[in-house]
Each structure stands twice: as C-alpha cells, then as structure tokens.
Design a protein around this motif. Structure first.
Motif, PDB file in Angstrom:
ATOM      1  N   LYS A  60       0.872  -1.171   0.000  1.00 36.25           N
ATOM      2  CA  LYS A  60       0.000   0.000   0.000  1.00 36.25           C
ATOM      3  C   LYS A  60       0.909   1.221   0.000  1.00 36.25           C
ATOM      4  CE  LYS A  60      -3.510  -2.483   2.648  1.00 36.25           C
ATOM      5  NZ  LYS A  60      -4.306  -2.526   3.901  1.00 36.25           N
ATOM      6  N   LEU A  61       1.124   1.790  -1.166  1.00 38.74           N
ATOM      7  CA  LEU A  61       2.155   2.801  -1.362  1.00 38.74           C
ATOM      8  C   LEU A  61       1.540   4.175  -1.626  1.00 38.74           C
ATOM      9  CD1 LEU A  61       4.285   0.570  -3.717  1.00 38.74           C
ATOM     10  CD2 LEU A  61       4.863   1.139  -1.367  1.00 38.74           C
ATOM     11  N   VAL A  62       1.962   5.148  -0.836  1.00 41.78           N
ATOM     12  CA  VAL A  62       1.575   6.536  -1.094  1.00 41.78           C
ATOM     13  C   VAL A  62       2.423   7.052  -2.249  1.00 41.78           C
ATOM     14  CG1 VAL A  62       1.378   8.847  -0.130  1.00 41.78           C
ATOM     15  CG2 VAL A  62       1.033   6.846   1.345  1.00 41.78           C
ATOM     16  N   VAL A  63       1.787   7.735  -3.183  1.00 41.82           N
ATOM     17  CA  VAL A  63       2.500   8.319  -4.322  1.00 41.82           C
ATOM     18  C   VAL A  63       2.782   9.785  -4.022  1.00 41.82           C
ATOM     19  CG1 VAL A  63       2.502   8.723  -6.808  1.00 41.82           C
ATOM     20  CG2 VAL A  63       1.314   6.720  -5.873  1.00 41.82           C
ATOM     21  N   GLY A  64       4.053  10.166  -4.131  1.00 38.73           N
ATOM     22  CA  GLY A  64       4.444  11.551  -3.905  1.00 38.73           C
ATOM     23  C   GLY A  64       5.411  11.999  -4.977  1.00 38.73           C
ATOM     24  N   TYR A 113      -0.554  13.190  -6.113  1.00 40.98           N
ATOM     25  CA  TYR A 113      -1.338  14.097  -5.273  1.00 40.98           C
ATOM     26  C   TYR A 113      -0.427  14.678  -4.198  1.00 40.98           C
ATOM     27  CZ  TYR A 113      -5.065  15.846  -2.249  1.00 40.98           C
ATOM     28  OH  TYR A 113      -5.881  16.649  -1.487  1.00 40.98           O
ATOM     29  N   ASP A 114      -0.372  15.990  -4.139  1.00 42.78           N
ATOM     30  CA  ASP A 114       0.451  16.680  -3.155  1.00 42.78           C
ATOM     31  C   ASP A 114      -0.433  17.072  -1.978  1.00 42.78           C
ATOM     32  OD1 ASP A 114       3.103  18.147  -2.537  1.00 42.78           O
ATOM     33  OD2 ASP A 114       1.576  19.705  -2.274  1.00 42.78           O
ATOM     34  N   VAL A 115      -0.198  16.463  -0.827  1.00 47.20           N
ATOM     35  CA  VAL A 115      -1.069  16.676   0.330  1.00 47.20           C
ATOM     36  C   VAL A 115      -1.049  18.122   0.812  1.00 47.20           C
ATOM     37  CG1 VAL A 115      -1.462  16.045   2.749  1.00 47.20           C
ATOM     38  CG2 VAL A 115      -1.015  14.269   1.048  1.00 47.20           C
ATOM     39  N   PRO A 116       0.119  18.758   0.981  1.00 44.69           N
ATOM     40  CA  PRO A 116       0.099  20.140   1.488  1.00 44.69           C
ATOM     41  C   PRO A 116      -0.677  21.114   0.603  1.00 44.69           C
ATOM     42  CG  PRO A 116       2.293  19.199   1.723  1.00 44.69           C
ATOM     43  CD  PRO A 116       1.499  18.231   0.891  1.00 44.69           C
ATOM     44  N   SER A 117      -0.515  20.986  -0.731  1.00 42.49           N
ATOM     45  CA  SER A 117      -1.182  21.939  -1.625  1.00 42.49           C
ATOM     46  C   SER A 117      -2.532  21.449  -2.142  1.00 42.49           C
ATOM     47  CB  SER A 117      -0.274  22.251  -2.823  1.00 42.49           C
ATOM     48  OG  SER A 117      -0.100  21.088  -3.627  1.00 42.49           O
ATOM     49  N   ARG A 118      -2.841  20.156  -1.898  1.00 45.16           N
ATOM     50  CA  ARG A 118      -4.095  19.541  -2.366  1.00 45.16           C
ATOM     51  C   ARG A 118      -4.211  19.590  -3.881  1.00 45.16           C
ATOM     52  NH1 ARG A 118      -8.801  20.866   2.129  1.00 45.16           N
ATOM     53  NH2 ARG A 118      -7.447  20.760   3.949  1.00 45.16           N
ATOM     54  N   GLY A 120      -3.093  17.622  -7.641  1.00 45.22           N
ATOM     55  CA  GLY A 120      -2.630  16.364  -8.220  1.00 45.22           C
ATOM     56  C   GLY A 120      -3.739  15.334  -8.237  1.00 45.22           C
ATOM     57  N   GLU A 121      -3.433  14.141  -8.798  1.00 46.81           N
ATOM     58  CA  GLU A 121      -4.458  13.128  -9.008  1.00 46.81           C
ATOM     59  C   GLU A 121      -4.154  11.775  -8.355  1.00 46.81           C
ATOM     60  OE1 GLU A 121      -7.518  12.933 -10.499  1.00 46.81           O
ATOM     61  OE2 GLU A 121      -7.425  15.125 -10.446  1.00 46.81           O
ATOM     62  N   LEU A 122      -2.958  11.248  -8.544  1.00 45.00           N
ATOM     63  CA  LEU A 122      -2.665   9.882  -8.115  1.00 45.00           C
ATOM     64  C   LEU A 122      -2.259   9.862  -6.643  1.00 45.00           C
ATOM     65  CD1 LEU A 122      -2.330   6.881  -8.815  1.00 45.00           C
ATOM     66  CD2 LEU A 122      -0.006   7.406  -9.623  1.00 45.00           C
ATOM     67  N   LYS A 123      -3.057   9.206  -5.819  1.00 46.17           N
ATOM     68  CA  LYS A 123      -2.826   9.195  -4.369  1.00 46.17           C
ATOM     69  C   LYS A 123      -2.068   7.951  -3.901  1.00 46.17           C
ATOM     70  CE  LYS A 123      -6.740  12.037  -2.917  1.00 46.17           C
ATOM     71  NZ  LYS A 123      -7.907  12.119  -2.006  1.00 46.17           N
ATOM     72  N   HIS A 124      -2.530   6.784  -4.312  1.00 43.74           N
ATOM     73  CA  HIS A 124      -1.922   5.543  -3.837  1.00 43.74           C
ATOM     74  C   HIS A 124      -1.790   4.535  -4.975  1.00 43.74           C
ATOM     75  CE1 HIS A 124      -4.016   7.100  -0.165  1.00 43.74           C
ATOM     76  NE2 HIS A 124      -2.849   6.821   0.368  1.00 43.74           N
ATOM     77  N   VAL A 125      -0.817   3.667  -4.817  1.00 46.25           N
ATOM     78  CA  VAL A 125      -0.683   2.475  -5.654  1.00 46.25           C
ATOM     79  C   VAL A 125      -0.827   1.271  -4.730  1.00 46.25           C
ATOM     80  CG1 VAL A 125       0.964   1.044  -6.915  1.00 46.25           C
ATOM     81  CG2 VAL A 125       0.700   3.446  -7.514  1.00 46.25           C
ATOM     82  N   LEU A 126      -1.774   0.402  -5.025  1.00 49.12           N
ATOM     83  CA  LEU A 126      -2.027  -0.795  -4.226  1.00 49.12           C
ATOM     84  C   LEU A 126      -1.738  -2.022  -5.079  1.00 49.12           C
ATOM     85  CD1 LEU A 126      -5.451   0.308  -2.668  1.00 49.12           C
ATOM     86  CD2 LEU A 126      -3.143   0.850  -1.879  1.00 49.12           C
ATOM     87  N   LEU A 127      -0.835  -2.850  -4.617  1.00 45.65           N
ATOM     88  CA  LEU A 127      -0.431  -4.048  -5.358  1.00 45.65           C
ATOM     89  C   LEU A 127      -0.637  -5.290  -4.504  1.00 45.65           C
ATOM     90  CD1 LEU A 127       2.918  -2.840  -6.952  1.00 45.65           C
ATOM     91  CD2 LEU A 127       1.008  -3.787  -8.256  1.00 45.65           C
ATOM     92  N   THR A 128      -1.123  -6.365  -5.126  1.00 41.08           N
ATOM     93  CA  THR A 128      -1.241  -7.660  -4.459  1.00 41.08           C
ATOM     94  C   THR A 128      -0.645  -8.718  -5.375  1.00 41.08           C
ATOM     95  OG1 THR A 128      -3.300  -6.969  -3.403  1.00 41.08           O
ATOM     96  CG2 THR A 128      -2.815  -9.325  -3.404  1.00 41.08           C
ATOM     97  N   VAL A 140      -5.326   4.544  -6.926  1.00 40.12           N
ATOM     98  CA  VAL A 140      -6.285   5.370  -6.195  1.00 40.12           C
ATOM     99  C   VAL A 140      -6.117   6.819  -6.647  1.00 40.12           C
ATOM    100  CG1 VAL A 140      -7.116   6.096  -3.944  1.00 40.12           C
ATOM    101  CG2 VAL A 140      -6.188   3.790  -4.241  1.00 40.12           C
ATOM    102  N   LEU A 141      -7.169   7.374  -7.256  1.00 38.27           N
ATOM    103  CA  LEU A 141      -7.143   8.711  -7.838  1.00 38.27           C
ATOM    104  C   LEU A 141      -8.087   9.647  -7.091  1.00 38.27           C
ATOM    105  CD1 LEU A 141      -7.384   7.803 -11.636  1.00 38.27           C
ATOM    106  CD2 LEU A 141      -5.310   8.197 -10.307  1.00 38.27           C
ATOM    107  N   ARG A 142      -7.801  10.947  -7.198  1.00 36.93           N
ATOM    108  CA  ARG A 142      -8.698  11.939  -6.612  1.00 36.93           C
ATOM    109  C   ARG A 142      -9.968  12.075  -7.434  1.00 36.93           C
ATOM    110  NH1 ARG A 142      -7.406  18.340  -5.874  1.00 36.93           N
ATOM    111  NH2 ARG A 142      -7.327  18.155  -8.138  1.00 36.93           N
ATOM    112  N   SER A 143      -9.866  11.875  -8.759  1.00 34.23           N
ATOM    113  CA  SER A 143     -11.016  12.013  -9.642  1.00 34.23           C
ATOM    114  C   SER A 143     -10.797  11.096 -10.846  1.00 34.23           C
ATOM    115  CB  SER A 143     -11.174  13.470 -10.106  1.00 34.23           C
ATOM    116  OG  SER A 143     -10.158  13.802 -11.057  1.00 34.23           O
ATOM    117  N   THR A 144     -11.679  11.197 -11.810  1.00 33.11           N
ATOM    118  CA  THR A 144     -11.537  10.392 -13.031  1.00 33.11           C
ATOM    119  C   THR A 144     -10.867  11.182 -14.157  1.00 33.11           C
ATOM    120  OG1 THR A 144     -13.771  11.025 -13.731  1.00 33.11           O
ATOM    121  CG2 THR A 144     -13.555   8.972 -12.474  1.00 33.11           C
ATOM    122  N   GLU A 145     -10.286  12.315 -13.830  1.00 29.14           N
ATOM    123  CA  GLU A 145      -9.677  13.176 -14.854  1.00 29.14           C
ATOM    124  C   GLU A 145      -8.645  12.427 -15.685  1.00 29.14           C
ATOM    125  OE1 GLU A 145      -6.486  15.372 -16.576  1.00 29.14           O
ATOM    126  OE2 GLU A 145      -6.277  14.431 -14.608  1.00 29.14           O
ATOM    127  N   ALA A 146      -7.864  11.545 -15.045  1.00 32.80           N
ATOM    128  CA  ALA A 146      -6.781  10.851 -15.751  1.00 32.80           C
ATOM    129  C   ALA A 146      -7.196   9.484 -16.288  1.00 32.80           C
ATOM    130  CB  ALA A 146      -5.581  10.686 -14.822  1.00 32.80           C
TER     131      ALA A 146
END
Length: 375
Positions: A60-64, A113-118, A120-128, A140-146
């Motif tokens: 469960k990886l946060v994207v920064g 997705y940049d948390v301080p400035s809110r 961006g789009e891509l929040k997390h990458v989840l791999l199994t 995991v995206l903030r919206s469907t824009e991408a």
C-alpha cells in the motif's frame, strides 16, 4: 533483517527491527498468553513462523514527488513523498515491478497528489501478488480526470509487466487520511486474482481482504481445519468469512458449512471457489454476522469467527455466550479485543491455542484459539 531506510531514520514502520527475532516471537506469544489468561487445560502449540523478510503479498504505497520523478512509499512529517521502493518486506513479485511502475506513472503523466497543496491526481498504488506471481494493481485517484490517459497507456504497462492480471482505478476524492473510496472502475477484463492456498483457490477482487503473509495464512487455515476435524461438527458457521478461507478449509463430507460476510463481492468470490471445488455442502450469504446469528432459527455445532481488530463486540459475544454452540474457533489479530470478548463469554474456555506470526518486525500478533464450554 537489515534495512537502510530504518537505519537512516527514513522509515520506522518496522518498530522491532533491532530486536532479535526469537525475542519478538516470545513477546507476541506472551501478549497472547496474557489475553487468554493461561487457564488450566489450555494447550499451546509451538508458534508458526515464516520468512522474516520478503513475505508481504501486498503493498500500500503513497505516491508523492513529481510527475517526472514520482515516489512510491510513505509521506514524511511535512506531507512530502518518501520513496521506499527497496523495502525488504515485499515479495519479489512486488518489489521487482516498482521501478517499471514508477516509470510508467511518469510516462502516463499521472500527477502525484500533493497533500500540502491539495493538487494532483494519483494518491496511492495498491499491489497484491498471488502465490503464482500474478499481480493485481489498483490506482487510487482523486477524480476520473486521468482515466482516459490511464486506459491509453495501460497496454504498455501490461507489455512491460506480463504478470499483471487485474487492474482497476479507485476514486477517493476526499482530502483525508483514507486509503480508498467507494467507487471502483475496472481496467481489465479479469477482476479476480487467484490466490492458491493449500488445495484451495481463493479469488480476490479489488476490495477483498486477505492476510498479508501467504505462507503463514496457509498454516492458519491448515491448523483451523485440523481442529475443526478434531471436534467433528455436523454444522459450521464462518462469520466474517471474507472470500471463504476458513469455510472452504472446513468443508468435509456430510458437513454443512455456512459463510457470512457483509461484502457481496467477497461472497461472490467465495461462491466461485466453492463451485470450482464441487462443494455442495458449503454456502455463502451476504449480510451482517451479528444480525445473521441473532435471527437464525438454529445455532450450529461450531462457529468460526475472524473479526476485525475491534473484535466481536458485545452483541455477538453475548449471543455466543447464550447460544447452544458447542465450540468456537476464534482467529484474532488483536489480543486486547480478544481478551474483551472472552470476558463477555465467561462460560467459554480456551482449549487449544497457537500464535501464527503474520507480522515480523512489529508488535502485531495473530492467534488461533479453540474454545469449549466450561465443565
């Protein structure tokens, strides 16, 4: 296990990394003994241990970072991305794909997705990863824009990662410390990852729960099946059954097994596994475990419970205390909530117990307990 991130103070998630592993196991065993109270007649089996590294089947990886140089890992105290691509906990099937996945994120222009400035789009990458090396990827995206851009670039990722069998987008629009949202958008025709555990094929959908340590999970199910066969119940309930791991391992000729799970998707997966195995005596229902138990016309001989960390709660514990159930198999990931539940079930006594070390380098403990009535 040596970890450069830990030694540099970059990541301290493995809180016990500096403690010898045998001491870790003893401490987790002691926590479970305290939870059960060490009553007369309780038999402890030796702890089950597995690999101390490269054991996690999910990431469960946060994207920064930036779109040209994304980080995959965690956030620091200021909310900036910290890259942990070389984390020693992940199975090779996961760690080997993180570098090409980061390159693909940049090529597809998925703005982290940049948390301080809110922004961006891509929040997390989840791999199994499955035992066969297949992968499930969730973005995991903030919206469907991408979304259109992701679909366009997905074939390139599939060519680079031939083990990628299942992919989806999860939409999480809230600016909150929440891993995922309610909306899941499939990207591939396949939407289940086959998890081969012992002789049972489980089917994980994007939002399905499964233990993070496949080898120890397999041992957990084998031990549960052995104790169930020892009791030899004619009827079994598996409450909080998920994708059916305990219920499917409990199946036996002439035995009626019912699994109950609130997630309809998980129930569909469990039903698929039962059909593949030709198990006519196993059925699965979507619903709340406590409500099912309280409204059932008749109690079974044995109940399996595998609740979340909060435990069973007073209602279900109270029902088990007052019921005609003869045996309970309790799989707990939290000795504290296990102790609370047992206190609410005074007529039940632990008969068998075993620590299964799912989470090396941490204080988390998984314990399987067979309970019988007092007297």
């Amino acid at each position: 296990m040596r970890c450069g991130y830990f030694e540099a103070g970059v990541c301290r998630s493995c809180t016990l990394l500096e403690q010898p592993y045998d001491e870790q196991v003893r401490a987790r065993q002691d926590a479970c003994v305290r939870a059960l109270g060490d009553p007369d007649g309780l038999v402890w089996l030796p702890p089950v241990t597995g690999p101390q590294e490269r054991f996690r089947n999910k990431a469960k990886l946060v994207v920064g970072g930036t779109v040209d140089a994304p980080t995959l890992g965690i956030l620091d105290g200021a909310g900036r991305g910290v890259d942990l691509r070389d984390c020693g906990l992940y199975e090779p099937a996961i760690s080997d794909v993180l570098e090409p996945l980061a390159r693909w994120i940049a090529a597809a222009r998925l703005v982290p997705y940049d948390v301080p400035s809110r922004v961006g789009e891509l929040k997390h990458v989840l791999l199994t990863a499955s035992p066969d090396g297949e992968l499930m990827l969730r973005l995991v995206l903030r919206s469907t824009e991408a979304l259109a851009r992701i679909r366009k670039h997905l074939p390139a990722l599939q060519q680079t990662l031939p083990a990628l069998g299942v992919a989806s987008v999860n939409v999480q629009p809230a600016h909150a410390a929440v891993l995922e949202g309610e909306r899941e958008i499939p990207l591939t025709e396949r939407q289940t990852l086959r998890m081969r555990v012992n002789e049972v094929d489980l089917h994980l959908r994007p939002r399905s729960f499964f233990q993070t340590n496949t080898a120890v999970a397999a041992a957990l199910y084998r031990q549960a099946a052995a104790w169930i066969d020892e009791v030899a119940p004619a009827t079994v309930w598996d409450l909080y059954c998920g994708v059916g791991g305990f219920a499917l391992h409990a199946a036996a000729p002439g035995r009626e097994v019912t699994g109950v799970e609130v997630s309809a998707e998980a129930v569909a997966s469990a039903e698929a596994s039962a059909a593949e195995l030709g198990l006519d005596g196993v059925r699965f229902l979507a619903g709340d475990a406590t409500s099912f138990a309280r409204t059932a016309a008749r109690a079974p001989d044995l109940v399996v419970v595998n609740p979340p960390r909060r435990g069973l709660g007073s209602e279900l514990a109270g029902w088990l205390e007052a019921s005609s159930v003869r045996s309970v198999l309790y799989s707990s990931c939290n000795p504290d909530s296990l102790a609370r539940d047992l206190a609410a079930m005074p007529s039940w006594r632990p008969r068998r117990a075993r620590l299964l070390d799912m989470f090396p380098q941490t204080t988390h403990a998984e314990v399987l307990v067979l309970l019988g009535r007092e007297g």
